[in-house]
Design an enzyme around this catalytic site. Sequence first.
Site, mmCIF file in Angstrom:
data_model
loop_
_atom_site.group_PDB
_atom_site.id
_atom_site.type_symbol
_atom_site.label_atom_id
_atom_site.label_comp_id
_atom_site.label_asym_id
_atom_site.label_seq_id
_atom_site.Cartn_x
_atom_site.Cartn_y
_atom_site.Cartn_z
ATOM 1 N N ARG A 15 0.509 -1.170 0.312
ATOM 2 C CA ARG A 15 -0.052 -0.202 0.030
ATOM 3 C C ARG A 15 0.383 1.171 0.007
ATOM 4 O O ARG A 15 1.622 1.505 0.450
ATOM 5 C CB ARG A 15 -0.641 0.054 1.518
ATOM 6 C CG ARG A 15 -1.962 -0.953 1.244
ATOM 7 C CD ARG A 15 -2.407 -0.395 2.311
ATOM 8 N NE ARG A 15 -2.412 -2.285 3.957
ATOM 9 C CZ ARG A 15 -2.236 -1.695 4.612
ATOM 10 N NH1 ARG A 15 -3.546 -1.147 5.432
ATOM 11 N NH2 ARG A 15 -1.607 -2.063 5.866
ATOM 12 N N LYS A 75 1.758 1.895 7.502
ATOM 13 C CA LYS A 75 1.750 1.209 8.374
ATOM 14 C C LYS A 75 2.927 2.054 9.636
ATOM 15 O O LYS A 75 3.313 2.970 9.146
ATOM 16 C CB LYS A 75 2.355 0.032 8.125
ATOM 17 C CG LYS A 75 1.730 -1.082 7.716
ATOM 18 C CD LYS A 75 0.679 -1.581 8.041
ATOM 19 C CE LYS A 75 1.049 -2.356 9.711
ATOM 20 N NZ LYS A 75 -0.311 -2.298 10.408
ATOM 21 N N TYR A 94 -1.233 4.928 10.582
ATOM 22 C CA TYR A 94 -1.456 3.491 11.907
ATOM 23 C C TYR A 94 -0.043 3.736 12.622
ATOM 24 O O TYR A 94 0.486 3.273 12.232
ATOM 25 C CB TYR A 94 -1.933 2.595 11.265
ATOM 26 C CG TYR A 94 -3.520 2.251 10.254
ATOM 27 C CD1 TYR A 94 -4.458 2.723 11.141
ATOM 28 C CD2 TYR A 94 -2.864 2.021 8.916
ATOM 29 C CE1 TYR A 94 -5.863 3.035 10.184
ATOM 30 C CE2 TYR A 94 -4.186 2.475 8.324
ATOM 31 C CZ TYR A 94 -5.832 2.818 9.434
ATOM 32 O OH TYR A 94 -6.593 2.433 8.103
ATOM 33 N N HIS A 96 -0.677 1.733 16.722
ATOM 34 C CA HIS A 96 -0.995 0.925 17.853
ATOM 35 C C HIS A 96 0.233 0.579 18.555
ATOM 36 O O HIS A 96 0.830 -0.261 19.199
ATOM 37 C CB HIS A 96 -1.107 -0.510 16.413
ATOM 38 C CG HIS A 96 -1.638 -0.773 15.168
ATOM 39 N ND1 HIS A 96 -3.093 -0.243 15.477
ATOM 40 C CD2 HIS A 96 -2.016 -0.531 13.798
ATOM 41 C CE1 HIS A 96 -3.909 -0.838 14.345
ATOM 42 N NE2 HIS A 96 -2.977 -0.460 13.264
ATOM 43 N N GLU A 118 -5.936 5.422 13.422
ATOM 44 C CA GLU A 118 -6.426 4.127 14.027
ATOM 45 C C GLU A 118 -7.285 4.492 15.586
ATOM 46 O O GLU A 118 -8.624 3.717 16.303
ATOM 47 C CB GLU A 118 -5.762 2.399 14.376
ATOM 48 C CG GLU A 118 -5.889 2.611 15.729
ATOM 49 C CD GLU A 118 -3.938 3.123 15.723
ATOM 50 O OE1 GLU A 118 -3.399 3.395 16.103
ATOM 51 O OE2 GLU A 118 -3.671 4.318 14.485
ATOM 52 N N ASP A 269 -2.598 -6.611 15.239
ATOM 53 C CA ASP A 269 -2.072 -5.663 15.797
ATOM 54 C C ASP A 269 -1.256 -4.820 17.093
ATOM 55 O O ASP A 269 -0.830 -4.414 17.413
ATOM 56 C CB ASP A 269 -2.369 -4.406 14.493
ATOM 57 C CG ASP A 269 -2.280 -3.612 13.161
ATOM 58 O OD1 ASP A 269 -1.014 -4.483 12.854
ATOM 59 O OD2 ASP A 269 -2.298 -3.898 12.211
#
Length: 375
Positions: A15, A75, A94, A96, A118, A269
Site C-alpha cells: 500500500r 503502517k 496507523y 498501534h 486508528e 496489530d
Amino acid sequence: MIIGVPREIKNNENRVAMTPAGVVNLVSAGQEVIIEKGAGLGSSFTDDEYTNSGARIIESASDVWAEADMIMKVKEPLESEYQYFRKGLILFTYLHLANEPELAKALVEHEVTAIAYETVTVGRTLPLLTPMSEVAGRMSVQKGAHYLEKSQGGKGVVLSGIPGVGRGTVTIIGGGVVGANAAKIAVGLGANVNIIDLNPARLRELDDIFGDRVQTLMSNPLNIANAVKESDLVIGSVLIPGRKAPKLVTEEMVKSMQPGSVIVDVAIDQGGNFETVDHPTTHDDPIYEKHGILHYAVANIPGAVPRTATIGLTNVTVPYAVQIAKKGVEEAIKSSEPIKAGVNVLDGKITLKVVAEDLGYEYVSVEDVLATPNH
C-alpha cells in the site's frame, strides 16, 4: 505545508499513503506533496501519475522525511525509520502504540506530533480504520478458506459443503466492522456462521442484517469455548481503540479444535485475541502450527490487496490531511474533535489515556499540552 509520502518498508506492504487523486486534493488546497520514487508501484500507481497530479518525486526516503512538514504513511514506522524523527515533525499513519513500546518511546523522545489513523474518532466510529477493517474482515475468510485446503496443511474442508455433505463452521469473535464483513463473506460462501459479541444491541443489529443465516451469541467464556471447539475456522476481530486486544480464546480452547482447523487473528496489530498467537506473521511466512491448528497472524492483511486498500484508505485520510495542512496542526487539533482524538503523542507527552496506561507513561491530555506556555 509540505506533505511527504515515503515508500512503505514493512514486509510485503504494497500500500501507499497517497493516491494521485489525493495529491490533486492537497495541491488544490494550496499544499505541496512529495513522493518517494517508486512509492506507489506496489499499488500500481506510477511516478508519472503522481507528477501529472502535481506531486514532486524525491529519490530517497531520507530526503522525503527531511523535507516534509508532515509524513503520511500506512503502517507504523519501523526501527530503521526512527532516525528520521525530529521535534515538530507531524506523523499521520496507523501507529498501534499499545503494542509498539519502542516506537512510542522514540516518538516521545523526539517530540514528534503523532496522529494515529486508528484513534481518529467520529461519535462511536473510527472512520480511518473502517475501510481497512472492511478489507481485513473480508480477506480473513478468504485466507481461512485457503488454509483449510489439505495442500496448505488444513483439514481439507470446503466451507460451503456440497449436497449430502455438511457445511463448514466459521466462528467470528467480535461483531464490529471486521466481524460484520467477515460474516458477509462467510455467509456468501455458504458456511455455518457464528458471531460472538459482548453488546446485545449489536447482536440485534447483526441479527437484523443476516437473519437466520448467522447465529448470534453473547460473548462469555462458555459460549466462546463451545463455538471454537466446533469450528473449522475461527476469526478474532475484537479491538478496543488504542488498547491491547483482549485474549478471549485460551490455549485450552484452541487445543479442543480438530487438527487442521484454522485461526485468523485480525487483532494481531494490537496483540491478538488468541493466547496461542504469540507473534505476528508476515505475508512471506503467514502460517504457523500449534496444537495441530494453523495460525494466521499477518499484521497487515490489507497489504495483500494494495490497490483496493490504498484507494479505500486515502478516500478517508486525505480530507483530514487537508485540514491539518491548511490550518496548521495546532489549529486543526483545536478545531476538530476527530483529529484531537487521533493525537497519541504531542510535545513529548502521551496524550491518549489508554496508551499511557498500557505502556506505563504519565497521561497528559491534549488540552493540557496545548495550554502549556511555549509548548
